[in-house]
Scaffold this motif. Structure first.
Motif, mmCIF file in Angstrom:
data_model
loop_
_atom_site.group_PDB
_atom_site.id
_atom_site.type_symbol
_atom_site.label_atom_id
_atom_site.label_comp_id
_atom_site.label_asym_id
_atom_site.label_seq_id
_atom_site.Cartn_x
_atom_site.Cartn_y
_atom_site.Cartn_z
ATOM 1 N N CYS A 106 0.820 -1.215 0.000
ATOM 2 C CA CYS A 106 0.000 0.000 0.000
ATOM 3 C C CYS A 106 0.856 1.269 0.000
ATOM 4 N N ALA A 107 1.939 1.249 0.776
ATOM 5 C CA ALA A 107 2.727 2.461 0.991
ATOM 6 C C ALA A 107 3.273 3.053 -0.309
ATOM 7 N N VAL A 108 3.535 2.207 -1.308
ATOM 8 C CA VAL A 108 4.140 2.723 -2.539
ATOM 9 C C VAL A 108 3.192 2.556 -3.738
ATOM 10 N N ASN A 112 -2.961 4.053 -3.208
ATOM 11 C CA ASN A 112 -2.976 4.221 -1.755
ATOM 12 C C ASN A 112 -3.990 5.302 -1.365
ATOM 13 N N GLN A 118 -7.706 -2.060 0.467
ATOM 14 C CA GLN A 118 -7.176 -1.360 1.643
ATOM 15 C C GLN A 118 -8.317 -0.934 2.577
ATOM 16 N N THR A 122 -9.449 -2.114 6.632
ATOM 17 C CA THR A 122 -9.795 -1.186 7.716
ATOM 18 C C THR A 122 -11.168 -1.524 8.279
ATOM 19 N N ASP A 127 -5.657 -6.279 10.753
ATOM 20 C CA ASP A 127 -4.476 -5.454 11.015
ATOM 21 C C ASP A 127 -3.167 -6.212 10.803
ATOM 22 N N ASP B 85 3.961 -0.615 8.839
ATOM 23 C CA ASP B 85 3.717 -1.662 7.846
ATOM 24 C C ASP B 85 4.906 -2.596 7.619
ATOM 25 N N THR B 139 -0.814 -0.212 12.377
ATOM 26 C CA THR B 139 -0.532 -0.123 10.945
ATOM 27 C C THR B 139 -0.230 1.310 10.521
ATOM 28 N N CYS B 141 2.216 3.698 7.262
ATOM 29 C CA CYS B 141 3.574 3.862 6.727
ATOM 30 C C CYS B 141 3.900 5.339 6.573
ATOM 31 N N ARG B 166 -5.059 0.663 9.164
ATOM 32 C CA ARG B 166 -5.024 1.365 7.883
ATOM 33 C C ARG B 166 -3.622 1.157 7.305
ATOM 34 N N PHE B 167 -3.530 0.222 6.343
ATOM 35 C CA PHE B 167 -2.233 -0.017 5.709
ATOM 36 C C PHE B 167 -1.876 1.168 4.812
ATOM 37 N N GLY B 168 -0.579 1.392 4.633
ATOM 38 C CA GLY B 168 -0.128 2.443 3.715
ATOM 39 C C GLY B 168 -0.016 3.791 4.406
#
Lengths: 241, 168
Positions: A106-108, A112, A118, A122, A127, B85, B139, B141, B166-168
């Motif tokens: 998700c981060a990249v 996102n 995603q 939630t 988690d 994350d 969670t 990032c 909440r990922f990301g």
């Protein structure tokens, strides 16, 4: 104008509430009309239901079975439960499998903050993923001049397949292989940019719930989609007829 | 009330989660009387002590050193919190998992890459809970400072993490 229907009117129970419906309606449609929320991923208003993701599983009391609400039609006297400890556990496991079978970072990701996978994590309180990650090797297809297919982020919901077939009428996309080897292909398993049937309309990109189909030139979290597109098109068609 | 013995560790991550921890700003002053920071990259203790109440771990488990460290820490910690994350999904460090370790080392450092002194990479970079049991997951990032505050205050009072994932 809503077309005239000869479907019988029936009564069923959803979560201990008696609701009226037509027998040509699915449990998901009836639940939504009555403000009962069932989580979905592959379902999209305006496209035919696929029953692919299994997130909308509900219990049909008395049958001992769980069935997807999006493809199960209501019947007179049916008793449906949309939430229980077992159902929550099933849904979380489905999500965990989707995360474990792909390469979702998700981060990249360009999607996102605008991703249904995603969001579901939630909403359903996932988690962490207890299952081991498979880390499959998938090549990114950037051969189309405007769009990218990244199978690493694909959840095989088949929204792209359905919108391309049912609304655009091109049927560029399809699913090849079975089970864990299933994946999205363009035309006869060609690079997207060489798929002669593709009209480059971009509907597949707009309905994709994750970052698997995206526009080129988007950075992290910049890809926002128009998921209401099929619904709008279907409504316009109904109005026109 | 005796102070909570708190530790933080940094495995395969970018330190962004620790930065987010520091980003609690003034709240750190409210937190200070409640905790004893007994081990952390933010302070200068060399040895991970015994009887730690809460350890916050940032980063994935990517090398044999990470693996030994987290097992050692788990044995000395009552409540282990996976922060961010990388610790929870292996996130960006895990993006190497579709390549072999040899390919990565050769591509990055050439054919003469060092095989001694630096800790060898594991075949795959994995989440902390795939190596040792984790009690709480935060969670993000990185997780926003506000999220860390709410989760940490709950943990200090023995309550579950009230913040939805909440990922990301």
């Amino acid at each position: 104008m809503t077309p005239a229907t000869t479907a019988k009117v029936i009564t069923l129970t959803i979560d201990d509430r008696e609701v009226g419906a037509r027998e040509d309606q699915t449990i998901l449609q009836i639940a939504r009309e009555n403000g009962i929320r069932i989580p979905t991923l592959c379902f999209l208003e305006g496209l035919s239901p696929a029953g692919a993701c299994r997130l909308c599983l509900v219990e049909i009391i008395g049958t001992g079975r769980v069935l997807p609400a999006c493809t199960t039609y209501a019947a007179e006297g049916m008793k449906v439960r949309t939430t229980s400890e077992a159902l929550e556990a099933h849904r979380r496991t489905v999500l965990e499998l989707l995360f474990a079978e792909g390469n979702h970072v998700c981060a990249v990701c360009v999607s996102n903050g605008n991703c249904e996978l995603q969001d579901l994590a939630t909403k359903l309180g996932v988690d962490h993923i207890t299952l081991p990650y498979l880390n499959p090797v998938h090549a990114v297809d950037a051969s189309h001049p405007r769009f990218i297919l990244d199978p690493n982020r694909c959840v095989l919901c088949a929204r792209c397949v359905r919108v391309c077939d049912e609304i655009e009428g091109a049927h560029t996309w399809d699913i090849m292989g079975r089970g864990i080897d299933a994946r999205i292909i363009a035309d006869l398993n060609q690079p997207w940019g060489e798929a002669a049937s593709c009209t480059s309309c971009g509907k597949c990109v707009q309905v994709c719930p994750t970052g698997a189909l995206v526009e080129k030139g988007r950075a992290v979290a910049e890809m926002k989609k128009r998921h209401a597109l099929p619904q709008l098109i279907t409504r316009n068609k109904e109005h026109a007829s | 009330m005796s102070k909570v013995r708190l530790a933080t560790v940094w495995l395969d991550g970018c330190s962004g989660c620790h930065m987010s921890f520091l980003d609690m700003d003034m709240i750190l002053l409210d937190l200070a009387p409640k905790i004893d920071l007994v081990y952390s990259p933010l302070v200068d203790f060399k040895v991970f002590p015994e009887n730690v109440d809460v350890t916050i771990v940032e980063g994935a488990v990517s090398s044999t050193e990470d693996e030994e460290k987290i097992k050692h820490i788990r044995g000395r910690t009552k409540t282990l919190i996976a922060l961010g994350d990388c610790a929870i999904t292996s996130n960006v460090p895990g993006m190497r998992n579709t390549f072999s370790v040899d390919t990565i080392m050769t591509d990055a450092y050439g054919p003469d890459h060092p095989v001694q002194v630096i800790p060898p990479l594991l075949d795959k970079s994995v989440p902390v809970h795939h190596v040792v049991p984790v009690d709480v997951f935060i969670t993000g990032c990185p997780p926003p400072a506000g999220t860390i505050v709410k989760a940490l205050l709950a943990v200090l009072e023995g309550q579950p993490n009230p913040v939805p994932p909440r990922f990301g």
